[in-house]
Design an enzyme around this catalytic site. Structure first.
Site, PDB file in Angstrom:
ATOM      1  N   ASP A 124     117.216  19.908  27.181  1.00  0.00           N
ATOM      2  CA  ASP A 124     115.807  20.011  27.514  1.00  0.00           C
ATOM      3  C   ASP A 124     115.520  19.143  28.736  1.00  0.00           C
ATOM      4  O   ASP A 124     115.918  17.978  28.782  1.00  0.00           O
ATOM      5  CB  ASP A 124     114.973  19.543  26.315  1.00  0.00           C
ATOM      6  CG  ASP A 124     113.519  19.962  26.447  1.00  0.00           C
ATOM      7  OD1 ASP A 124     113.250  20.984  27.114  1.00  0.00           O
ATOM      8  OD2 ASP A 124     112.655  19.267  25.890  1.00  0.00           O
ATOM      9  N   HIS A 131     103.171  17.323  34.173  1.00  0.00           N
ATOM     10  CA  HIS A 131     103.449  16.787  32.837  1.00  0.00           C
ATOM     11  C   HIS A 131     104.055  15.386  32.933  1.00  0.00           C
ATOM     12  O   HIS A 131     103.637  14.467  32.220  1.00  0.00           O
ATOM     13  CB  HIS A 131     104.401  17.723  32.091  1.00  0.00           C
ATOM     14  CG  HIS A 131     104.933  17.152  30.809  1.00  0.00           C
ATOM     15  ND1 HIS A 131     104.158  17.031  29.675  1.00  0.00           N
ATOM     16  CD2 HIS A 131     106.153  16.655  30.480  1.00  0.00           C
ATOM     17  CE1 HIS A 131     104.885  16.492  28.695  1.00  0.00           C
ATOM     18  NE2 HIS A 131     106.102  16.251  29.156  1.00  0.00           N
ATOM     19  N   GLU A 197     105.325  21.620  23.075  1.00  0.00           N
ATOM     20  CA  GLU A 197     105.521  21.574  24.522  1.00  0.00           C
ATOM     21  C   GLU A 197     105.756  22.999  24.987  1.00  0.00           C
ATOM     22  O   GLU A 197     106.676  23.677  24.518  1.00  0.00           O
ATOM     23  CB  GLU A 197     106.697  20.659  24.904  1.00  0.00           C
ATOM     24  CG  GLU A 197     106.395  19.200  24.591  1.00  0.00           C
ATOM     25  CD  GLU A 197     107.303  18.199  25.307  1.00  0.00           C
ATOM     26  OE1 GLU A 197     108.415  18.590  25.722  1.00  0.00           O
ATOM     27  OE2 GLU A 197     106.893  17.030  25.450  1.00  0.00           O
ATOM     28  N   GLU A 199     107.184  25.556  27.265  1.00  0.00           N
ATOM     29  CA  GLU A 199     108.305  25.581  28.201  1.00  0.00           C
ATOM     30  C   GLU A 199     108.857  27.003  28.337  1.00  0.00           C
ATOM     31  O   GLU A 199     108.594  27.872  27.511  1.00  0.00           O
ATOM     32  CB  GLU A 199     109.453  24.684  27.693  1.00  0.00           C
ATOM     33  CG  GLU A 199     109.046  23.240  27.445  1.00  0.00           C
ATOM     34  CD  GLU A 199     110.227  22.289  27.239  1.00  0.00           C
ATOM     35  OE1 GLU A 199     111.357  22.639  27.643  1.00  0.00           O
ATOM     36  OE2 GLU A 199     110.014  21.214  26.665  1.00  0.00           O
ATOM     37  N   ASP A 231     108.985  23.305  22.415  1.00  0.00           N
ATOM     38  CA  ASP A 231     109.724  22.099  22.042  1.00  0.00           C
ATOM     39  C   ASP A 231     108.812  21.216  21.180  1.00  0.00           C
ATOM     40  O   ASP A 231     108.186  20.284  21.667  1.00  0.00           O
ATOM     41  CB  ASP A 231     110.134  21.391  23.341  1.00  0.00           C
ATOM     42  CG  ASP A 231     110.762  20.038  23.108  1.00  0.00           C
ATOM     43  OD1 ASP A 231     111.411  19.866  22.077  1.00  0.00           O
ATOM     44  OD2 ASP A 231     110.593  19.159  23.977  1.00  0.00           O
ATOM     45  N   ARG A 235     105.044  12.870  18.420  1.00  0.00           N
ATOM     46  CA  ARG A 235     104.792  11.818  19.429  1.00  0.00           C
ATOM     47  C   ARG A 235     104.879  10.418  18.852  1.00  0.00           C
ATOM     48  O   ARG A 235     105.266   9.481  19.554  1.00  0.00           O
ATOM     49  CB  ARG A 235     103.417  12.017  20.050  1.00  0.00           C
ATOM     50  CG  ARG A 235     103.194  13.366  20.693  1.00  0.00           C
ATOM     51  CD  ARG A 235     104.153  13.606  21.833  1.00  0.00           C
ATOM     52  NE  ARG A 235     103.937  14.917  22.422  1.00  0.00           N
ATOM     53  CZ  ARG A 235     104.758  15.470  23.310  1.00  0.00           C
ATOM     54  NH1 ARG A 235     105.858  14.832  23.705  1.00  0.00           N
ATOM     55  NH2 ARG A 235     104.501  16.665  23.800  1.00  0.00           N
ATOM     56  N   GLN A 238     108.542   9.671  18.446  1.00  0.00           N
ATOM     57  CA  GLN A 238     109.105   9.543  19.790  1.00  0.00           C
ATOM     58  C   GLN A 238     108.793   8.180  20.415  1.00  0.00           C
ATOM     59  O   GLN A 238     109.662   7.531  20.997  1.00  0.00           O
ATOM     60  CB  GLN A 238     108.552  10.664  20.670  1.00  0.00           C
ATOM     61  CG  GLN A 238     109.171  10.748  22.058  1.00  0.00           C
ATOM     62  CD  GLN A 238     108.663  11.959  22.848  1.00  0.00           C
ATOM     63  OE1 GLN A 238     107.902  12.778  22.333  1.00  0.00           O
ATOM     64  NE2 GLN A 238     109.083  12.083  24.097  1.00  0.00           N
ATOM     65  N   LYS A 251     112.374  15.215  18.379  1.00  0.00           N
ATOM     66  CA  LYS A 251     112.514  16.557  18.955  1.00  0.00           C
ATOM     67  C   LYS A 251     113.474  17.419  18.140  1.00  0.00           C
ATOM     68  O   LYS A 251     113.900  18.470  18.621  1.00  0.00           O
ATOM     69  CB  LYS A 251     113.069  16.432  20.383  1.00  0.00           C
ATOM     70  CG  LYS A 251     112.245  15.547  21.302  1.00  0.00           C
ATOM     71  CD  LYS A 251     111.101  16.297  21.935  1.00  0.00           C
ATOM     72  CE  LYS A 251     110.560  15.539  23.146  1.00  0.00           C
ATOM     73  NZ  LYS A 251     109.645  16.399  23.925  1.00  0.00           N
ATOM     74  N   THR A 255     112.763  23.894  17.425  1.00  0.00           N
ATOM     75  CA  THR A 255     112.521  24.368  18.785  1.00  0.00           C
ATOM     76  C   THR A 255     112.391  25.876  18.647  1.00  0.00           C
ATOM     77  O   THR A 255     113.350  26.539  18.258  1.00  0.00           O
ATOM     78  CB  THR A 255     113.703  24.020  19.700  1.00  0.00           C
ATOM     79  OG1 THR A 255     113.951  22.611  19.621  1.00  0.00           O
ATOM     80  CG2 THR A 255     113.443  24.436  21.134  1.00  0.00           C
ATOM     81  N   GLU A 361      98.707  15.838  26.263  1.00  0.00           N
ATOM     82  CA  GLU A 361      98.003  15.817  27.545  1.00  0.00           C
ATOM     83  C   GLU A 361      96.570  16.346  27.406  1.00  0.00           C
ATOM     84  O   GLU A 361      95.643  15.812  28.009  1.00  0.00           O
ATOM     85  CB  GLU A 361      98.755  16.660  28.573  1.00  0.00           C
ATOM     86  CG  GLU A 361     100.123  16.109  28.939  1.00  0.00           C
ATOM     87  CD  GLU A 361     100.962  17.140  29.681  1.00  0.00           C
ATOM     88  OE1 GLU A 361     101.707  17.892  29.013  1.00  0.00           O
ATOM     89  OE2 GLU A 361     100.844  17.215  30.913  1.00  0.00           O
TER      90      GLU A 361
END
Lengths: 419, 419
Positions: A124, A131, A197, A199, A231, A235, A238, A251, A255, A361
């Site tokens: 990834d 971002h 996420e 992607e 993904d 948080r 993480q 993560k 996925t 975000e």
């Protein structure tokens, strides 16, 4: 080049899957073993059956006697082109073989979709500038938002291939170790900041040799096609675990990828360049030609029993590095790449607030909850369904990817007790 | 329990491979397809042949008709125990089946050794405290040496399974992007700080279910055995790339493992506890019993045409976290583990200067070159051969792993030109 018309009427109007697309998937009807197919309008053409019946065939031997696309990918770019040309001919308006092919069309609505390929390894990247700036600002402050290496190499980490699931698979909120600033010791608890996420994923269709880097041009030839990729990211887990070796369990829950691999050839009319370089790239990472694609993307959030809100709209063209650049960088150390490797692009965010590809975000770290139908969100709540959609749009057709969807179900009450 | 005597005389005296060991490998003689075997003294017993001849057999069907141990691992702990008991009986002093088995012994010196299993995914941990303190001190200063999470979770990152090679494979010095403090821009060049990391590898022999964490006790039952592991590391590439997502290309050139998987049962007499906890672990990561092993380890460095210097001696018991603790943590998010997953322990360094498991630590970042026969070293020079060795020692026998060796050959002159 405009729409290529098909005798499959639903492929000629308002569909993700016109004859120009022909994306690659694996499907099954009830009580049927999974098999390979290509989407066409409201149908799937059953390639395993076409091959068994001798309507298609390849010098390399059978490619669709297995329920994944790895063998077809391994056969190489000449076979990929041959396959597209052959199936396109069979399904084109006026085809003399319609009567033979039509019995092998399956209504998409009746088919279950499976992972289209065996994922060898999953990497990834972190190649979306907006971002990286947003997350960097939240985590390290505006002055240190972009790490010093970021403009020089596509930063990436190895992910967990065993986490990859196909669209439609429920995703269970994970447990993990977290630590809040007000406590001395960490706690083990369900994630409270579970996120997506947005992607794109590049599917590697050709191997490279261990010990030998590949150029950006060679890397592009190794890519079979693209999928949408979510993904899922915890948080809070993480934030506690990621120093100094990067994200790990945050993560690894899941996925999700879209069920259809859109082949590179279908995206050819939509090439765009990466943005202007703020600092020149070293020559081995420079693009010899435009290698990104103009693909419109959106994220929908639907609470349990509620209505969908589109929470973000952006474009794959926002990326600072293309997948061939990422793949070339991936081999610089001599790292061998294999058929079935999957490369996540990194989260795709635009500059505008409503173009950000993660809830982190969109809610600015939870400080600015945003509106959705029937409430607000900072992070994902239980039983929310998140859907990614994407399409490259020409004047009279679009190349779509199908949905990349997942519903977040509540965490296990006791992670060590089986029900 | 002392040495178990075998009718294979070389297994009874001064060998890594007494009957107590019976480690699992894949070998071939000239012009022969690779096959499964177990090391015994100076020989390998050919399990593929024993199974073909019906001398051994399993209710699960053939396990050794493939040149890797994954099928035998998948068969599960009861079969692992049955296999050990059966082969031990066949090779024990006084066995009535000696005449049938003896034709299937192959001299080890004549056999080529291959990767003993298909590596599914590879994870590397950072669980040696002295190593973490040493590296942390060099990179972040003594006050911030140990990251805040380090005493609470086994920190790890996903590595690249395609990088794993068997002992004896040459390792080519990689190219990579590096940046020195005195330059404004990075450069692409061969690594000048190429290094080893002395580690043990745990081989996962049983899968876990996606979505469900496993306990430390369950994790131990999933581990088939252990190998020596050298996590080759390009320190200059790592320093530039590792923020914020961890090591990537710096660790992707090669990862060498010893050719013999030592089964857990062989290590049973050598169990030791992890060290006293400075901070209490959360209950889901606590060890229910000792799960490390007393395994003496050493690293030898031999320059081209020169003599070997043992540059480090240490012990696997130095680790702060055991492999079952690491594996349990790996599943906390619901991450699925699979047969053939490989977990690197992290670099094993003792407190003493000559017990450090990497050249980075031995030369303190290159500032204190150390003596080797015929010169000094800060990092690896071209044509140096690095060998890891390990053994658990009882009074009258030892459980050895065989060598984990690799010679570093010069970088490609032009990484994009094939010779």
């Amino acid at each position: 080049m405009g729409l290529i018309r098909s005798w499959v009427a639903s492929a000629n109007d308002d569909t993700d899957f016109p004859l120009n697309n022909l994306p690659c998937g694996v499907f099954s009807l009830q009580n049927q073993e999974p098999r390979c197919g290509m989407a066409i309008g409201d149908f799937i053409v059953d390639l395993t059956a076409l091959e068994e019946d001798g309507i298609i065939g390849f010098a390399e031997g059978p490619l669709f006697d297995v329920p994944f696309w790895n063998e077809a990918m391994e056969a190489g770019p000449a076979v990929w082109a041959e396959l597209r040309a052959t199936v396109s001919g069979l399904l084109a308006e006026g085809s003399s073989q319609r009567a033979q092919v039509e019995p092998h069309l399956v209504p998409r609505a009746k088919a279950a979709l499976h992972l289209p390929f065996l994922v060898a390894e999953y990497t990834d990247f972190y190649a979306g500038r907006n971002h990286a700036v947003n997350v960097g600002t939240m985590f390290r402050g505006a002055e240190n938002a972009l790490p010093p290496n970021w403009l020089h190499i596509p930063i990436g980490y190895n992910g967990r291939a065993s986490s990859v699931v196909v669209s439609g698979t429920d995703v269970r909120r994970p447990w993990g170790q977290v630590k809040s600033p007000e406590h001395d010791l960490p706690a083990f608890q369900p994630s409270r900041r579970f996120d997506i996420e947005l992607e794109m994923g590049a599917v590697v269709g050709q191997a490279s040799d261990h010990g030998y880097p590949v150029t950006v041009a060679e890397a592009e030839e190794m890519i079979f096609g693209y999928v949408l990729l979510n993904d899922w990211s915890a948080r809070d887990i993480q934030a506690w675990e990621y120093q100094p070796l990067g994200p790990f369990q945050a993560k690894a829950t899941a996925t999700t990828i879209s069920p259809w691999i859109v082949m590179r050839a279908a995206l050819e009319p939509f090439r765009v360049s990466t943005p202007a370089r703020e600092k020149p790239l070293l020559p081995h990472l420079a693009e010899p030609k435009p290698m990104l694609y103009n693909i419109e993307l959106e994220v929908g959030l639907t609470p349990a029993g509620g209505a969908e809100t589109v929470i973000a709209r952006t474009n794959y063209a926002e990326m600072y590095y293309s997948a061939p650049q990422q793949l070339a960088h991936h081999t610089t150390s001599g790292c061998a790449m294999n058929v079935g490797d999957l490369l996540g692009s990194g989260t795709i965010s635009g500059l505008a607030k409503d173009s950000r590809g993660s809830l982190l975000e969109l809610s600015w770290g939870g400080k600015e909850p945003f509106a959705v139908a029937g409430g607000t969100r900072s992070f994902i709540e239980d039983n929310d369904t998140l859907v990614l959609r994407g399409a490259a749009r020409a004047e009279d057709y679009r190349i779509g990817f199908g949905e990349c969807a997942g519903k977040v179900i509540p965490a296990l009450a006791d992670p060590y007790k089986r029900n």
